[in-house]
Design an enzyme around this catalytic site. Structure first.
Site, short mmCIF file in Angstrom:
data_model
loop_
_atom_site.label_atom_id
_atom_site.label_comp_id
_atom_site.label_asym_id
_atom_site.label_seq_id
_atom_site.Cartn_x
_atom_site.Cartn_y
_atom_site.Cartn_z
CG ASP A 105 -0.28 -0.28 2.53
OD1 ASP A 105 0.71 -1.03 2.56
OD2 ASP A 105 -0.74 0.26 3.56
CD GLU A 171 2.96 -1.54 7.73
OE1 GLU A 171 3.11 -1.70 8.95
OE2 GLU A 171 3.05 -0.43 7.17
CD GLU A 172 2.33 2.91 5.93
OE1 GLU A 172 2.19 3.23 7.13
OE2 GLU A 172 3.42 2.94 5.34
NE ARG A 216 17.13 -3.39 19.77
CZ ARG A 216 18.33 -3.04 20.19
NH1 ARG A 216 19.24 -2.64 19.33
NH2 ARG A 216 18.63 -3.07 21.47
CG HIS A 405 4.87 7.59 6.74
ND1 HIS A 405 3.87 7.23 7.62
CD2 HIS A 405 5.34 6.43 6.23
CE1 HIS A 405 3.75 5.90 7.64
NE2 HIS A 405 4.64 5.39 6.80
ZN ZN Z 1 4.99 3.40 6.62
ZN ZN Z 2 6.34 0.76 5.63
#
Ligand code: ZN
Ligand code: ZN
Length: 446
Positions: A105, A171-172, A216, A405
């Site tokens: 997305d 996902e967002e 990580r 973003h």
């Molecule tokens: Zn994002």
């Molecule tokens: Zn992302």
């Protein structure tokens, strides 16, 4: 100068562990294939970049993905969790099921980057006109995973197991009132039939140099929750506050009180946490004390015990402060994403693969982030490893590279081939190292 090896030394060299010798023929072949695919993958990415689609609306993107996977001869399922695509590639030999995930997305951001494949797409979002842009780099993820599918399909006879490709929508976050993303995919059973043993995913990063991989072990990105607090007082004339109950002053005290949760209630050496009030709305005019004030905010935590403490303390702080003022506070907390948690033993197992590929000095441990990623929903169910792939032009300063973003977000495509190779090598090495049982989900956490 010529050096002649003593026969005994030559024999000893031949017995060196496989890892120290030249890489396996299948890796050499995959690398050649990945190198040869670079132009194609970049072209896919640009086409997707120019035609970004918001969460649960990835119609063109998923059609493109599905067509490619069909052409490769994979078993393809569409409309998974709305617009998702899932494909199965069966290797020539038995072994585990490895899932590889890419999110698809874009975001309601108006692109400002001057590239020939700049997005001109606009839409209405939450009642506002906005551009749509791949401002988080998910276009790169889709193109890279399409490339991975092509490479792995070409070497499938050598694969000791099954690969499940997961192209994930939203996902967002899904549009208001809709389900979506990894959570919905898991709910629809994406990790079953065949059951996934491990999942890998990457995120391109605009502030990490091309060629570098960051990761990580354990908690990598934060859990995120939303909260809202409604403070109810008693409306009165602004000139005579004593005749009412002022929700503006009470809300202000609550905002200050919430600051003590992280600073006074959490064992901060165990992980970071954030409580942010992002909006306050109340009142209409200078001389009217309103009846009600509404606040909304977000919670971040890298540890689920700390997350629980925050969930307990926000209502305690808010309702008790309100009560002390003669007001009332209603608190609601909406649990969103869990902690993105890299299974420690899987991480330890797979990092040497990345180091052998990218060079040890190019694979670095990164601090945990208070941003969130819904890959965490997969990791709640099966051991998973999520890492960051460099997408910043070499030599650029981090402070000059636009964050994710934002309208100036920019990705250097020079890191894509490393992205393809990394997912291919992780898949092959995981299968090679498979001992017949999945690592226990040591993500029983945190
Ligand atoms: Zn994002
Ligand atoms: Zn992302």
């Amino acid at each position: 100068m010529k050096i002649r090896l003593h026969p005994g030394l030559a024999m000893a060299l031949a017995l060196l562990p496989a890892a120290l010798q030249a890489q396996s023929p299948v890796k050499t072949r995959m690398n050649q294939l990945a190198d040869g695919l670079e132009k194609k993958v970049v072209a896919w990415r640009r086409e997707i970049h120019q035609n970004p689609e918001l969460g649960n609306r990835e119609f063109q993107t998923s059609a493109k993905v599905a067509a490619h996977l069909h052409a490769l001869g994979l078993e393809v399922k569409t409309n998974v969790a709305k617009t998702g695509v899932v494909a199965i590639l069966k290797g020539g030999k038995p072994g585990p099921v490895v899932a590889l995930r890419a999110d698809m997305d874009g975001l309601p951001v108006t692109e400002r980057v001057d590239v020939p494949f700049k997005s001109g797409v606009t839409t209405e979002y939450n009642g506002q006109k906005t551009g749509v842009m791949h401002a988080c780099g998910h276009d790169s993820h889709v193109a890279i995973l399409m490339g991975v599918a092509e490479v792995l399909a070409a070497v499938k006879n050598d694969l000791k197991g099954t690969v499940k490709f997961i192209f994930q929508p939203a996902e967002e976050g899904a549009p208001a009132g809709e389900e979506g993303g990894a959570k919905l995919m898991v709910k629809e059973g994406v990790l079953d039939n065949p059951k996934v043993d491990a999942i890998f995913g990457l995120h391109i990063n605009s502030q990490t140099e091309v060629g570098t991989i960051k990761y990580r072990p354990g908690a990598t990105m934060a859990a995120v929750d939303w909260f809202s607090i409604k403070v109810k007082g008693k409306q009165t004339h602004g000139a005579a506050p004593w005749s009412g109950v002022d929700p503006v002053v009470t809300a202000s005290q609550i905002v200050m009180g919430l600051q003590t949760i992280v600073s006074r209630n959490l064992p901060i050496t165990e992980g970071a946490a954030v409580v942010t009030v992002g909006a306050i709305h109340g009142g209409i005019r200078q001389n009217i004390i309103p009846e009600e004030v509404n606040m909304i905010g977000t919670i971040r935590a890298l540890n689920s015990e700390m997350q629980k403490t925050i969930h307990r303390r926000i209502p305690e702080v808010a309702t008790n402060i309100a009560e002390s003022a003669g007001a009332k506070a209603d608190v609601s907390i909406e649990t969103m994403y869990p902690v993105t948690y890299n299974d420690p033993s899987l991480t330890e197992q797979m990092v040497p693969t990345l180091e052998a590929l990218a060079g040890k000095e190019k694979v670095v441990i990164t601090p945990a982030q208070t941003g969130a990623e819904d890959f965490s929903f997969f990791q709640e169910k099966v051991p998973g490893f999520f890492y960051f792939l460099g997408g910043m032009p070499k030599g650029k300063k981090v402070e000059d590279a636009a964050p994710h973003h934002t309208p100036d977000f920019y990705i250097d495509e020079g890191g894509f081939v490393l992205g393809i190779k990394s997912l291919c090598h992780l898949t092959v090495d995981y299968m090679d190292q498979w001992k017949g049982t999945a690592a226990a989900v040591s993500s029983k956490k945190k």
